[in-house]
Design a protein around this motif. Sequence first.
Motif, PDB file in Angstrom:
ATOM      1  N   PHE A 134      -1.148  41.251 -27.543  1.00 14.31           N
ATOM      2  CA  PHE A 134      -1.417  40.195 -28.511  1.00 14.31           C
ATOM      3  C   PHE A 134      -2.885  39.827 -28.385  1.00 14.31           C
ATOM      4  O   PHE A 134      -3.389  39.638 -27.269  1.00 14.31           O
ATOM      5  N   THR A 135      -3.596  39.728 -29.513  1.00  9.40           N
ATOM      6  CA  THR A 135      -5.010  39.353 -29.498  1.00  9.40           C
ATOM      7  C   THR A 135      -5.278  38.267 -30.524  1.00  9.40           C
ATOM      8  O   THR A 135      -4.780  38.325 -31.645  1.00  9.40           O
ATOM      9  N   SER A 136      -6.073  37.292 -30.118  1.00  9.54           N
ATOM     10  CA  SER A 136      -6.580  36.266 -31.020  1.00  9.54           C
ATOM     11  C   SER A 136      -8.083  36.517 -31.184  1.00  9.54           C
ATOM     12  O   SER A 136      -8.819  36.585 -30.200  1.00  9.54           O
ATOM     13  N   TYR A 137      -8.501  36.720 -32.442  1.00 11.61           N
ATOM     14  CA  TYR A 137      -9.916  36.936 -32.747  1.00 11.61           C
ATOM     15  C   TYR A 137     -10.448  35.738 -33.505  1.00 11.61           C
ATOM     16  O   TYR A 137      -9.751  35.171 -34.346  1.00 11.61           O
ATOM     17  N   GLN A 138     -11.694  35.405 -33.266  1.00 14.11           N
ATOM     18  CA  GLN A 138     -12.406  34.442 -34.077  1.00 14.11           C
ATOM     19  C   GLN A 138     -13.610  35.193 -34.650  1.00 14.11           C
ATOM     20  O   GLN A 138     -14.376  35.805 -33.896  1.00 14.11           O
ATOM     21  N   TYR A 139     -13.730  35.144 -35.982  1.00 11.48           N
ATOM     22  CA  TYR A 139     -14.804  35.841 -36.674  1.00 11.48           C
ATOM     23  C   TYR A 139     -15.762  34.819 -37.279  1.00 11.48           C
ATOM     24  O   TYR A 139     -15.359  33.726 -37.670  1.00 11.48           O
ATOM     25  N   PHE A 140     -17.007  35.237 -37.395  1.00 11.27           N
ATOM     26  CA  PHE A 140     -18.039  34.421 -38.021  1.00 11.27           C
ATOM     27  C   PHE A 140     -18.704  35.252 -39.111  1.00 11.27           C
ATOM     28  O   PHE A 140     -19.072  36.409 -38.875  1.00 11.27           O
ATOM     29  N   TYR A 141     -18.844  34.671 -40.305  1.00 10.86           N
ATOM     30  CA  TYR A 141     -19.550  35.327 -41.402  1.00 10.86           C
ATOM     31  C   TYR A 141     -20.896  34.639 -41.570  1.00 10.86           C
ATOM     32  O   TYR A 141     -20.960  33.436 -41.837  1.00 10.86           O
ATOM     33  N   ASP A 142     -21.985  35.379 -41.391  1.00 13.24           N
ATOM     34  CA  ASP A 142     -23.321  34.775 -41.446  1.00 13.24           C
ATOM     35  C   ASP A 142     -23.955  34.814 -42.836  1.00 13.24           C
ATOM     36  O   ASP A 142     -25.107  34.441 -43.000  1.00 13.24           O
ATOM     37  N   GLY A 143     -23.190  35.249 -43.829  1.00 15.06           N
ATOM     38  CA  GLY A 143     -23.713  35.365 -45.183  1.00 15.06           C
ATOM     39  C   GLY A 143     -24.037  36.801 -45.561  1.00 15.06           C
ATOM     40  O   GLY A 143     -24.147  37.128 -46.741  1.00 15.06           O
ATOM     41  N   ASN A 144     -24.184  37.649 -44.536  1.00 18.47           N
ATOM     42  CA  ASN A 144     -24.486  39.064 -44.758  1.00 18.47           C
ATOM     43  C   ASN A 144     -23.442  40.001 -44.162  1.00 18.47           C
ATOM     44  O   ASN A 144     -23.250  41.100 -44.661  1.00 18.47           O
ATOM     45  N   ARG A 145     -22.822  39.564 -43.095  1.00 16.05           N
ATOM     46  CA  ARG A 145     -21.863  40.414 -42.393  1.00 16.05           C
ATOM     47  C   ARG A 145     -20.920  39.557 -41.548  1.00 16.05           C
ATOM     48  O   ARG A 145     -21.197  38.392 -41.282  1.00 16.05           O
ATOM     49  N   TYR A 146     -19.820  40.181 -41.121  1.00 18.13           N
ATOM     50  CA  TYR A 146     -18.872  39.532 -40.214  1.00 18.13           C
ATOM     51  C   TYR A 146     -19.188  39.948 -38.783  1.00 18.13           C
ATOM     52  O   TYR A 146     -19.634  41.067 -38.529  1.00 18.13           O
ATOM     53  N   TRP A 147     -18.924  39.043 -37.862  1.00 19.17           N
ATOM     54  CA  TRP A 147     -19.080  39.285 -36.421  1.00 19.17           C
ATOM     55  C   TRP A 147     -17.789  38.865 -35.722  1.00 19.17           C
ATOM     56  O   TRP A 147     -17.200  37.853 -36.087  1.00 19.17           O
ATOM     57  N   ILE A 148     -17.389  39.586 -34.694  1.00 19.05           N
ATOM     58  CA  ILE A 148     -16.360  39.060 -33.792  1.00 19.05           C
ATOM     59  C   ILE A 148     -17.085  38.110 -32.860  1.00 19.05           C
ATOM     60  O   ILE A 148     -17.995  38.504 -32.130  1.00 19.05           O
ATOM     61  N   LEU A 149     -16.710  36.846 -32.924  1.00 20.95           N
ATOM     62  CA  LEU A 149     -17.356  35.827 -32.105  1.00 20.95           C
ATOM     63  C   LEU A 149     -16.622  35.650 -30.774  1.00 20.95           C
ATOM     64  O   LEU A 149     -17.239  35.391 -29.747  1.00 20.95           O
ATOM     65  N   SER A 150     -15.287  35.808 -30.820  1.00 17.50           N
ATOM     66  CA  SER A 150     -14.524  35.761 -29.573  1.00 17.50           C
ATOM     67  C   SER A 150     -13.242  36.569 -29.719  1.00 17.50           C
ATOM     68  O   SER A 150     -12.725  36.759 -30.826  1.00 17.50           O
ATOM     69  N   MET A 151     -12.775  37.044 -28.581  1.00 20.85           N
ATOM     70  CA  MET A 151     -11.552  37.842 -28.520  1.00 20.85           C
ATOM     71  C   MET A 151     -10.806  37.428 -27.248  1.00 20.85           C
ATOM     72  O   MET A 151     -11.355  37.491 -26.157  1.00 20.85           O
ATOM     73  N   LEU A 152      -9.576  36.961 -27.427  1.00 21.08           N
ATOM     74  CA  LEU A 152      -8.717  36.549 -26.314  1.00 21.08           C
ATOM     75  C   LEU A 152      -7.436  37.359 -26.427  1.00 21.08           C
ATOM     76  O   LEU A 152      -6.783  37.340 -27.471  1.00 21.08           O
ATOM     77  N   TRP A 153      -7.067  38.104 -25.381  1.00 17.82           N
ATOM     78  CA  TRP A 153      -5.898  38.962 -25.479  1.00 17.82           C
ATOM     79  C   TRP A 153      -5.094  38.967 -24.180  1.00 17.82           C
ATOM     80  O   TRP A 153      -5.593  38.593 -23.125  1.00 17.82           O
ATOM     81  N   MET A 154      -3.827  39.372 -24.341  1.00 18.99           N
ATOM     82  CA  MET A 154      -2.960  39.554 -23.176  1.00 18.99           C
ATOM     83  C   MET A 154      -1.930  40.628 -23.493  1.00 18.99           C
ATOM     84  O   MET A 154      -1.580  40.857 -24.650  1.00 18.99           O
ATOM     85  N   MET A 155      -1.473  41.290 -22.462  1.00 14.48           N
ATOM     86  CA  MET A 155      -0.469  42.327 -22.599  1.00 14.48           C
ATOM     87  C   MET A 155       0.917  41.696 -22.615  1.00 14.48           C
ATOM     88  O   MET A 155       1.156  40.677 -21.977  1.00 14.48           O
ATOM     89  N   GLU A 156       1.810  42.322 -23.345  1.00 11.98           N
ATOM     90  CA  GLU A 156       3.201  41.878 -23.349  1.00 11.98           C
ATOM     91  C   GLU A 156       3.800  42.126 -21.967  1.00 11.98           C
ATOM     92  O   GLU A 156       3.456  43.095 -21.292  1.00 11.98           O
ATOM     93  N   SER A 157       4.687  41.240 -21.554  1.00 10.80           N
ATOM     94  CA  SER A 157       5.352  41.387 -20.261  1.00 10.80           C
ATOM     95  C   SER A 157       6.781  40.841 -20.380  1.00 10.80           C
ATOM     96  O   SER A 157       7.142  40.260 -21.397  1.00 10.80           O
ATOM     97  N   GLU A 158       7.561  41.009 -19.345  1.00 10.08           N
ATOM     98  CA  GLU A 158       8.905  40.426 -19.342  1.00 10.08           C
ATOM     99  C   GLU A 158       8.823  38.910 -19.462  1.00 10.08           C
ATOM    100  O   GLU A 158       9.630  38.288 -20.140  1.00 10.08           O
ATOM    101  N   LYS A 159       7.827  38.330 -18.811  1.00 11.81           N
ATOM    102  CA  LYS A 159       7.645  36.879 -18.866  1.00 11.81           C
ATOM    103  C   LYS A 159       7.227  36.430 -20.265  1.00 11.81           C
ATOM    104  O   LYS A 159       7.626  35.364 -20.724  1.00 11.81           O
ATOM    105  N   TYR A 160       6.412  37.249 -20.943  1.00 13.68           N
ATOM    106  CA  TYR A 160       5.893  36.905 -22.263  1.00 13.68           C
ATOM    107  C   TYR A 160       6.139  38.032 -23.265  1.00 13.68           C
ATOM    108  O   TYR A 160       5.215  38.773 -23.623  1.00 13.68           O
ATOM    109  N   PRO A 161       7.379  38.180 -23.751  1.00 14.98           N
ATOM    110  CA  PRO A 161       7.636  39.191 -24.791  1.00 14.98           C
ATOM    111  C   PRO A 161       7.031  38.741 -26.121  1.00 14.98           C
ATOM    112  O   PRO A 161       6.998  37.542 -26.424  1.00 14.98           O
ATOM    113  N   ILE A 162       6.556  39.695 -26.894  1.00 15.44           N
ATOM    114  CA  ILE A 162       5.995  39.374 -28.210  1.00 15.44           C
ATOM    115  C   ILE A 162       7.147  39.082 -29.170  1.00 15.44           C
ATOM    116  O   ILE A 162       8.083  39.884 -29.281  1.00 15.44           O
ATOM    117  N   PRO A 163       7.110  37.956 -29.880  1.00 20.16           N
ATOM    118  CA  PRO A 163       8.179  37.622 -30.846  1.00 20.16           C
ATOM    119  C   PRO A 163       8.276  38.680 -31.946  1.00 20.16           C
ATOM    120  O   PRO A 163       7.259  39.226 -32.391  1.00 20.16           O
TER     121      PRO A 163
END
Length: 169
Positions: A134-163
């Motif tokens: 699972f990944t959460s991205y935050q993008y920024f558009y500067d008027g000319n292009r998009y940028w990935i500003l942040s990326m937060l991710w984690m792997m699926e596990s028994e403790k945290y199954p992906i819905p």
Amino acid sequence: MKQTLSSLFIMIAMSSVAQKKGYKEDVTSIESIGKAYYEIVSGPIGQKRDFDRLRNLFHPQANLVYSFWSEEEQKNKLMPMGIEGYIEKLDYLDKKGFFEEELYVSNESYGSITQSISTYKFWMEDKTAEGRGFTSYQYFYDGNRYWILSMLWMMESEKYPIPQALLGK
């Protein structure tokens, strides 16, 4: 002021590299960045990854953070890094053959900001690992292009199954 000028110089230099190497199309939309990202990290054993192309997707001040459950400490932990630290961690991709494919994506935008939720599956060509994440991205558009500003991710596990709702089924 000094930091602002340094950041501006880095952005101009990265934009120049992007235009020279043909990466401009990668940053015209959120969808094109996602497509480029999966193309860059995926490939068979022996295929070198284009890390300049990967750098082009991320803002020079981007934050990349891996979240994981520590069994030893019995708590969630964070492993923050910049794009160069992330690239160091990806150095094995061409040695084992690694593939990643998006399963689900949802985007919400306002002005210059887009929040994206994405789930994916991955596998190694040599069959040593496979899974989902699972990944959460935050993008920024500067008027000319998009940028990935942040990326937060984690792997699926028994403790945290992906819905199921986030698996594109």
